[in-house]
Design a protein around this motif. Sequence first.
Motif: not given
Length: 86
Positions: A6, A79-83
């Motif tokens: 990430k 990316p949208e799913e990165i957390t």
Amino acid sequence: MQQEDKKKLIKEAAGKILKRLKGDKSLYILAMEYDISTSLLNSLERGLKDPQLTTIFKVAEALNVKASEFVRMVEDELPEEITFAG
């Protein structure tokens, strides 16, 4: 996705934004005008360095954007799913 993966994505996104916003202006000129190390700017542009908050402010000013806008552009590049939770 691992935390290191990430972080790598974030550094690479910041580098893309830096490169895009600086356009044809050389890193050397930015460094001289805004008292930022040329090697630091080079590392940031190549996605190798994780900048400190004060560096983000300096780089954003050099690129004629607010620090919050620079960070938003980096965030939009991810990316949208990165957390970072869990």
